[in-house]
Design a protein around this motif. Sequence first.
Motif, short mmCIF file in Angstrom:
data_model
loop_
_atom_site.label_atom_id
_atom_site.label_comp_id
_atom_site.label_asym_id
_atom_site.label_seq_id
_atom_site.Cartn_x
_atom_site.Cartn_y
_atom_site.Cartn_z
N THR A 136 1.35 -1.54 4.00
CA THR A 136 0.70 -3.00 4.16
C THR A 136 1.15 -3.63 2.83
N CYS B 47 0.86 -1.01 -0.02
CA CYS B 47 0.00 -0.10 0.04
C CYS B 47 0.94 1.29 0.10
N CYS C 3 -6.42 -1.36 -0.12
CA CYS C 3 -5.71 -1.77 1.22
C CYS C 3 -6.65 -2.13 2.29
N CYS D 126 -5.72 0.42 5.70
CA CYS D 126 -6.02 1.82 5.36
C CYS D 126 -7.19 2.27 4.57
N CYS E 118 0.12 3.10 3.95
CA CYS E 118 0.33 2.57 5.15
C CYS E 118 1.58 1.38 4.91
ZN LIG Z 1 -3.11 0.88 3.33
#
Ligand SMILES: [Zn+2]
Length: 1014
Positions: free
Chosen positions: A354, A349, A371, A374, A352
């Motif tokens: 991820t 992501c 994502c 977030c 964030c």
């Molecule tokens: Zn994210």
Amino acid sequence: MQPPMRNERPAAPGRPVTAFVPGAAVPPPPGAPSPFAASGPFVHPAAAAPPPFGAAPPAAMGGYRGPPPPQGPFGTVPPSQGPFAAAPPPQGPFASAPPPQAPFTSAPPPQGPFASAPPPQGPFTSGPPPQGPFATGPPPQGPFAVTPAPFRPPLSSLSQPQSPTGGATPPPPSYVRPPPPVQSQPPPMQGYYPGAPPPNPQFPMLRPGFQQPMQTMPAPPMGPAAAFGNQAAYPSSGPPVGGALQSLVEDFQSLSLSSVPGSLDSGVDLKGLPRPLDGDEEPIKVLEAYPLNCHPRYFRLTTHAIPASQSLVSRWHLPLGAVIHPLAESPDGEEVPVINFGTAGVIRCRRCRTYINPYATFADAGRKWRCNLCTLLNDVPGEYFCALDASGRRYDTDQRPELSKGTVEFVAPTEYMVRPPMPPSYFFLIDVSVSAVRSGLLEVVAKTIKSCLDELAGFPRTQIGFLTFDSTLHFHNFKSSLSQPQMMVVADLDDVFLPLPDDLLVNLVDSRHVVESFLDSLPNMFHDNVNVESALGPALKAAFMVMSQIGGKLLVFQSTLPSLGIGRLRLRGDDVRAYGTDKEHSLRVPEDPFYKQMAAEFTKNQIAVDIFSFSEKYSDIASLGSLAKYTGGQVYHYPSLQAATHGDKLKHELNRDLTREIAWESVMRIRCGKGIRFTTYHGHFMLRSTDLLALPAVDSDKAFAMQLSLEETLMTTQTVYFQVALLYTSSSGERRIRVHTAAAPVVTDLSEMYRQADTGAIVSLLGRIAVENSLADKLDSVRQQLQLKLVRSLKEYRNLYVVQHRIGGRLIYPESLRFLPLYILAICKSLALRGGYADVSLDERCAAGFSMMILPVKKLLNFIYPSLYRIDEALTMEPDRIDGSLKRLPLTMQCLDTGGVYLLDDGFTFLVWLGRMLPPELVNNILGVSLANFPDLSKIQLRECGNEYSRNFMKILRILREKDPSYYQLCRVVRQGEQPREGFLLLSNLVEDQMAGTSSYVDWILQIHRQTQS
Ligand SMILES: [Zn+2]
């Protein structure tokens, strides 16, 4: 460019370097090149704070909009093998490094892999933070490689529901609860991902009904073990209940505690008390509702139901958090799939950071992905594009482990490195003072290391070195052209320097013969040493200088209290005046800040420290252990080791330490969805920023725990996601990212939190917090805090149900927490927390505390509530019928029959208890000697003898040891009534019995019950 190396310089003329072996100290060439310029931290947390959450556009609900665009050619590469599955194939030096250049050459500089970190703080700050590979711009074109990872069938075989009482009782009837209140917000991913969990999943509940009759139980028989033979705590044949009543009574268990008037009987049915005789119960039922989650062996929440509000959190009273075992070995040999994204780069992501995972959803005909942590909508790189089917699912989902498995490993490209992956290196720091020589440990250590040389990680790049010390430091030159090592003695402890620039840490393949020659001669080299001093602090500084360029594992073998130079310690453990006072806890923390400062330096330079301590006297484990605590290491404690008696334990545990697979140069971060965050971390690591755990080395024997808190008053999502990412260097020199992803429902109902509670995770977290609290408080206060948590929790629970049922005289508790009262009692009676100063030696207490901080759930539970078996029947069996399936017994004296042989296994030690009425012949056969001629059983070392009893006995021990090789249980033997040994070896482990100043299990339950009613 030569990096500054503090204190390191050539031996100046007149410096006290003594050559013991011909061809003494060679002065280093001026400006000797350093192999690697950078020695700073391995990964830079990005300085840029992430943008605020919540600004993401709503999910695009685009489904299938036409024919799928043409797909790029999908090159395949041979499957790479998970480093924790099997030994990697040998590779040439740096064979796999560095990977090809990142595809985004015109983009801003790459960002660190753990880029959502707040700015780095403290001593680990370093250079300008690089930036991430995911800059804006057109997606790159071109083919990319997909690694078809080694797949295994789904975990269906692990999803069998378990009866709380094990095999003895048939599974209780299942039952479906009415749905909990539906939250008003529509589920964000509805219809898009068939495998995603429902908004409020209904867990298939397998719970016995409310079946305990209300009448007072008869007084428990106080007879021999047979009384506990078949546990009937949860009879499955209760009265049929139905409808509304069922939905209420289904939720809890209760114990009758009402006594008969005028009777002394407490009214507690001793047999009916719940006991965890099946050990840890992994919450595998979570996988039924969330089949895309990683297996709970890697990640467990204390309750798999996240509270939606602060008020719920405050009513929960137990810790809210998780236990992570990132490199847990899978018992069934299942391999973790390895994925190489090739030129597409690791898909993460943008906001964030991820990693892409099975809970990510796709939109815009497959061109975007959302994502799950977030909610940001990210572009799908061109190479990674795949069309969606009518339900919005990618056609290739099932072929891609990262979209269908909760646990995967990504091959990390160059932007995940600030230097080439280092070769695995092992440096040994060995105290050779008189106590080490006399105990015989040098021989055990030397032989064990020599036997492990072929199995050390990282062949053929492995580096190795040794430094011995007493009142001086002895460096050893392992230059490959030598026929035997040269020893150089440095006596200047105030200003430590290296007498050689190279050849103190050498390639094992090149210098193998020199290293073997050293290990062969080590026991005799110091045979006549009468030096009683130990300059550990200066030796640590020297080891740091040798290792700081490469990092690796530092194994310290310490036989006495460090007495010379920096870091010398004093005999404060004998100071009984501090006990029971406000200063008591200070004995359990390092006295000299040197050890913590040294640990910080070690971590910064990717060095993990393991402490092997052997002293017969006080050796200040509290101080020494902090070296392991802050470097991801481990503390092994062998008080008063005598090689003849205890050598096997040292040999096996050192062998395990040297041969288990290791993740080097690691950092770990746990991300979680909006609204919650991890606040505290408990285990062995150094926190590099607010949430980045620095782990110079980590292995399958280490677990970590952490607490969660809500960031907002109310959670608005219905599912919360967690993602654990461990970035590391494999022994073969490949950068990898192991990623575990899990989802959990957000609930508005306290009873659901109780229903989904995981006692093993709660006990792991509570135990670690208690050990940490004991470093700042009196033991008694720590135990009271534990009790208070339990009481508050059960009181809150009682309030949920007692009104409806008008229950008096009964302790009620959730089925999920039925073992919690006993486990909390067991924590209070554990070596780390029991009694006062007279009950456990300070070193033993501290060593137990260090162990409790790293143990995985299953081992921790067995450590505090050990397994007790009766084994005399098995000794006469046909050898083929002995399979280790022994029945565990409750930990109380009442289980011990004077005519039996019992085995207590806490995972670290076996204790064999011989009943008084045993036939002498049986005893003599097991011991291999006549008991009459061998009165001191503390010196006995059991070996297989030429008789059936002994062979079967040793086979039982062997099977139990093989079940978990992470430690080696040394076998001690004690006879019934043999005091004081029986007291401290056995009776102190009978957790359910009353000991000096502690409650029995029954009294404990009565106390808790009284307090929940007040
Ligand atoms: Zn994210």
